[in-house]
Design a protein around this motif. Structure first.
Motif, PDB file in Angstrom:
ATOM      1  N   ASP A 115      25.722  83.421 -12.467  1.00  0.00           N
ATOM      2  CA  ASP A 115      25.157  84.541 -12.263  1.00  0.00           C
ATOM      3  C   ASP A 115      23.921  85.408 -12.802  1.00  0.00           C
ATOM      4  O   ASP A 115      23.434  86.287 -12.314  1.00  0.00           O
ATOM      5  CB  ASP A 115      26.269  85.655 -13.039  1.00  0.00           C
ATOM      6  N   MET A 135      21.702  83.511 -28.034  1.00  0.00           N
ATOM      7  CA  MET A 135      20.310  83.363 -27.652  1.00  0.00           C
ATOM      8  C   MET A 135      19.409  84.650 -27.764  1.00  0.00           C
ATOM      9  O   MET A 135      20.074  85.764 -27.292  1.00  0.00           O
ATOM     10  CB  MET A 135      20.161  82.980 -26.296  1.00  0.00           C
ATOM     11  N   ALA A 194      31.786  81.808  -9.036  1.00  0.00           N
ATOM     12  CA  ALA A 194      32.022  80.628  -9.906  1.00  0.00           C
ATOM     13  C   ALA A 194      31.600  79.125  -8.782  1.00  0.00           C
ATOM     14  O   ALA A 194      31.298  78.232  -9.588  1.00  0.00           O
ATOM     15  CB  ALA A 194      33.475  80.440 -10.297  1.00  0.00           C
ATOM     16  N   ASP A 219      26.638  78.697 -27.380  1.00  0.00           N
ATOM     17  CA  ASP A 219      27.396  79.995 -26.843  1.00  0.00           C
ATOM     18  C   ASP A 219      27.887  81.087 -28.031  1.00  0.00           C
ATOM     19  O   ASP A 219      27.806  80.417 -29.191  1.00  0.00           O
ATOM     20  CB  ASP A 219      28.533  79.459 -26.323  1.00  0.00           C
TER      21      ASP A 219
HETATM   22  C1  FAD Z   1      38.134  89.213 -13.344  1.00  0.00           C
HETATM   23  C2  FAD Z   1      37.263  88.148 -12.452  1.00  0.00           C
HETATM   24  C3  FAD Z   1      37.655  87.344 -11.300  1.00  0.00           C
HETATM   25  C4  FAD Z   1      36.656  86.683 -10.555  1.00  0.00           C
HETATM   26  N1  FAD Z   1      37.103  85.911  -9.686  1.00  0.00           N
HETATM   27  C5  FAD Z   1      36.345  85.046  -9.064  1.00  0.00           C
HETATM   28  C6  FAD Z   1      36.794  84.238  -7.937  1.00  0.00           C
HETATM   29  O1  FAD Z   1      37.996  84.220  -7.755  1.00  0.00           O
HETATM   30  N2  FAD Z   1      36.074  83.443  -7.221  1.00  0.00           N
HETATM   31  C7  FAD Z   1      34.692  83.209  -7.983  1.00  0.00           C
HETATM   32  O2  FAD Z   1      34.045  82.353  -7.358  1.00  0.00           O
HETATM   33  N3  FAD Z   1      34.128  83.953  -8.915  1.00  0.00           N
HETATM   34  C8  FAD Z   1      35.050  85.001  -9.398  1.00  0.00           C
HETATM   35  N4  FAD Z   1      34.455  85.649 -10.430  1.00  0.00           N
HETATM   36  C9  FAD Z   1      33.021  85.594 -10.744  1.00  0.00           C
HETATM   37  C10 FAD Z   1      32.879  84.454 -11.854  1.00  0.00           C
HETATM   38  O3  FAD Z   1      33.768  84.519 -12.838  1.00  0.00           O
HETATM   39  C11 FAD Z   1      31.274  84.301 -12.018  1.00  0.00           C
HETATM   40  O4  FAD Z   1      30.591  84.343 -10.924  1.00  0.00           O
HETATM   41  C12 FAD Z   1      31.302  82.969 -13.022  1.00  0.00           C
HETATM   42  O5  FAD Z   1      31.853  83.026 -13.853  1.00  0.00           O
HETATM   43  C13 FAD Z   1      29.681  82.998 -13.245  1.00  0.00           C
HETATM   44  O6  FAD Z   1      29.530  81.718 -13.938  1.00  0.00           O
HETATM   45  P1  FAD Z   1      28.573  81.596 -15.125  1.00  0.00           P
HETATM   46  O7  FAD Z   1      28.375  80.160 -15.443  1.00  0.00           O
HETATM   47  O8  FAD Z   1      27.176  82.056 -14.436  1.00  0.00           O
HETATM   48  O9  FAD Z   1      28.770  82.758 -16.109  1.00  0.00           O
HETATM   49  P2  FAD Z   1      30.070  82.986 -17.147  1.00  0.00           P
HETATM   50  O10 FAD Z   1      31.148  81.948 -16.418  1.00  0.00           O
HETATM   51  O11 FAD Z   1      30.101  84.263 -17.105  1.00  0.00           O
HETATM   52  O12 FAD Z   1      29.515  82.241 -18.489  1.00  0.00           O
HETATM   53  C14 FAD Z   1      28.528  82.865 -19.430  1.00  0.00           C
HETATM   54  C15 FAD Z   1      28.669  82.311 -20.623  1.00  0.00           C
HETATM   55  O13 FAD Z   1      27.468  82.679 -21.349  1.00  0.00           O
HETATM   56  C16 FAD Z   1      27.866  83.034 -22.760  1.00  0.00           C
HETATM   57  N5  FAD Z   1      26.835  84.059 -23.062  1.00  0.00           N
HETATM   58  C17 FAD Z   1      26.582  85.062 -22.672  1.00  0.00           C
HETATM   59  N6  FAD Z   1      25.282  85.574 -23.513  1.00  0.00           N
HETATM   60  C18 FAD Z   1      24.784  84.682 -24.099  1.00  0.00           C
HETATM   61  C19 FAD Z   1      23.898  84.614 -25.052  1.00  0.00           C
HETATM   62  N7  FAD Z   1      22.911  85.516 -25.420  1.00  0.00           N
HETATM   63  N8  FAD Z   1      23.898  83.610 -25.853  1.00  0.00           N
HETATM   64  C20 FAD Z   1      24.432  82.533 -25.924  1.00  0.00           C
HETATM   65  N9  FAD Z   1      25.808  82.466 -24.946  1.00  0.00           N
HETATM   66  C21 FAD Z   1      25.719  83.789 -24.262  1.00  0.00           C
HETATM   67  C22 FAD Z   1      29.021  83.639 -22.457  1.00  0.00           C
HETATM   68  O14 FAD Z   1      29.801  83.885 -23.740  1.00  0.00           O
HETATM   69  C23 FAD Z   1      29.808  82.814 -21.490  1.00  0.00           C
HETATM   70  O15 FAD Z   1      30.547  81.833 -22.030  1.00  0.00           O
HETATM   71  C24 FAD Z   1      35.317  86.410 -11.229  1.00  0.00           C
HETATM   72  C25 FAD Z   1      34.947  87.347 -12.196  1.00  0.00           C
HETATM   73  C26 FAD Z   1      35.874  88.208 -12.911  1.00  0.00           C
HETATM   74  C27 FAD Z   1      35.302  88.730 -14.142  1.00  0.00           C
END
Ligand code: FAD
Length: 432
Positions: A311, A78, A327, A34
């Protein structure tokens, strides 16, 4: 032979996957990469922005999580993948002054999981990239909080000098992020007025406007949820403008397609997400919006050892749609991949069932005391509307469930009690 599983991105999905696989397979086999040193669950970033959640108290160190869950943590972003050699390229990690903390590295893998989340999509709206903030990372939310404190201080000083003192916050995008942020900011403004900003009337002087292009906020959710959320926001004196398509943003204002103008000191862009740019440079198949194309087994198309979740993945649903960027989807996909990757690590046949997205409903937080949402029942695909304390309790329990997946039940319980007690002993908002 030991399988080397590398997971890139320790967010809602990737971190749960790393913790669960680490506990099964150990640090020699599971590595999490990360670009940050600590983890905050992304759906709580609006609380960080409003100051109601302190990243310095709530952030979970990846090194601690790696130790406790028996995976290896690699700090850095990455930058590329050598597909033929099966090696991940990780950039050097730098500190705030640009000094190198950790050099660039190359990590060999047998299976790779990409879970790097999403970033703001400005849809080429002029001025959006330059003059708005988005809640992509904890640092963005903290930056917003500090900007808001600065604006509140300036407004308070203007009022002490007998002049007008207002802070105008415009939030673009009436989805869950925008709605939750608007409500949280209103609660925070009331608390701020008690601590050092006594001349500011929290409702009159801190103006919060939510702009939405569709004809209702929370458009993907049932109408009843939208109208309840709109009513709760109005009660909190948040101005909600629907059917408002933002056309241009300048340092002083937001303009919509019909020429309406909204004066703004601080603008938040919460109107859409897109894939991080790095995904387009990896040599892997992407959709037009830059997401990694995966099959229903979460394998990236044309690949046998590279998976994507959350996402950043375009994952088809059985009815011809796409798994939404939420999430709960990232969590479900992580649980699916735990089974697949554990079996592969043990040289056993992988389960033939595809990943199937189960929509359990949506809950939207309206401040610290209230939430609204709908829950999906399995029976006849019925949907139940929930509001108030029950919905709030369920909303909070989603965050706790994520903590439980990465910290275990006992520590989650201890932390929940500690948080409850700290909240009673300190101001509701972080003031420094
Ligand atoms: C304010 C807010 C409220 C939300 N409320 C809801 C809700 O109520 N219910 C719901 O279901 N969803 C909600 N969401 C959406 C939800 O947060 C996302 O859908 C979810 O976090 C996606 O999970 P993920 O594991 O794909 O990515 P993320 O949780 O975004 O994690 C991505 C990770 O990848 C890391 N990363 C990024 N690029 C790189 C790289 N090049 N190299 C290494 N590491 C990297 C980042 O540092 C991060 O730790 C909300 C989003 C926001 C912003």
């Amino acid at each position: 032979m030991q399988h080397r599983i590398v997971i890139v991105g320790g967010g809602a999905g990737g971190l749960e996957l790393a913790c669960k696989l680490g506990r099964k397979l150990g640090a020699a086999q599971v590595t999490l990469v990360d670009q940050q040193l600590f983890h905050i669950w992304k759906p709580s970033l609006h609380e960080v922005a409003a100051g109601t959640l302190d990243i310095h108290q709530e952030g979970l160190s990846y090194q601690m999580l790696a130790h406790d869950n028996r995976f290896t943590f690699c700090f850095g972003a990455m930058t590329g993948i050598d597909l033929a050699a099966k090696q991940l390229q990780v950039a050097a990690a730098l500190d705030d002054t640009g000094e190198e903390l950790v050099p660039a590295r190359v990590l060999p893998f047998d299976q790779l999981v990409i879970s790097v989340g999403s970033t703001a999509n400005h849809f080429n709206v002029p001025g959006a990239a330059e003059h708005t903030l988005s809640l992509n990372r904890p640092a963005d939310a903290e930056h917003f909080r500090l900007r808001m404190l600065k604006l509140l201080t300036a407004a308070e000083l203007r009022k002490s000098a007998g002049a007008e003192g207002q802070v105008r916050i415009v939030i673009i995008g009436g989805g869950a992020t925008g709605v939750e942020l608007a409500a949280e900011l209103r609660e925070a403004s009331v608390v701020h007025s008690r601590y050092g900003f006594r001349r500011l009337d929290p409702h009159r002087d801190v103006q919060i406007t939510l702009l939405e292009g569709a004809d209702r906020i929370l458009a993907p959710l049932p109408e009843k949820v939208s109208s309840a959320a709109a009513q709760l926001l109005r009660e909190r004196q948040v101005t909600v403008e629907t059917g408002c398509r933002v056309a241009r943003i300048t340092p002083e204002q937001v303009e919509d397609a019909t020429g309406r103008v909204f004066a703004a000191d601080l603008v938040v862009w919460a109107a859409g997400i897109k894939a991080p740019d790095v995904l387009g440079t990896l040599g892997l198949p992407t959709t037009r919006s830059g997401l990694l194309e995966v099959g229903s087994n979460l394998l990236v198309k044309e690949q046998t050892d590279i998976y994507a979740l959350g996402d950043c993945a375009a994952c088809p649903t059985a009815d011809g749609g796409w798994v939404p960027p939420r999430a709960q989807a990232a969590h479900q996909q992580a649980s699916y991949l735990v089974k697949v990757l554990t079996r592969r690590a043990m040289d056993q046949a992988v389960p033939s069932q595809p990943y199937v997205y189960k929509d359990h409903g949506s809950l939207v937080s309206i401040g610290t005391q209230n939430s609204v949402g709908n829950l999906m029942g399995n029976l006849f695909r019925s949907t139940w509307y929930v509001q108030g304390l029950l919905a709030r309790t369920m909303y909070v329990s989603l965050h706790l469930m994520h903590h439980q997946a990465v910290l275990g039940t006992l520590r989650t319980g201890v932390l929940a009690v500690a948080r409850f007690l700290v909240k009673r002993a300190t101001p509701l908002v972080k003031l420094h």
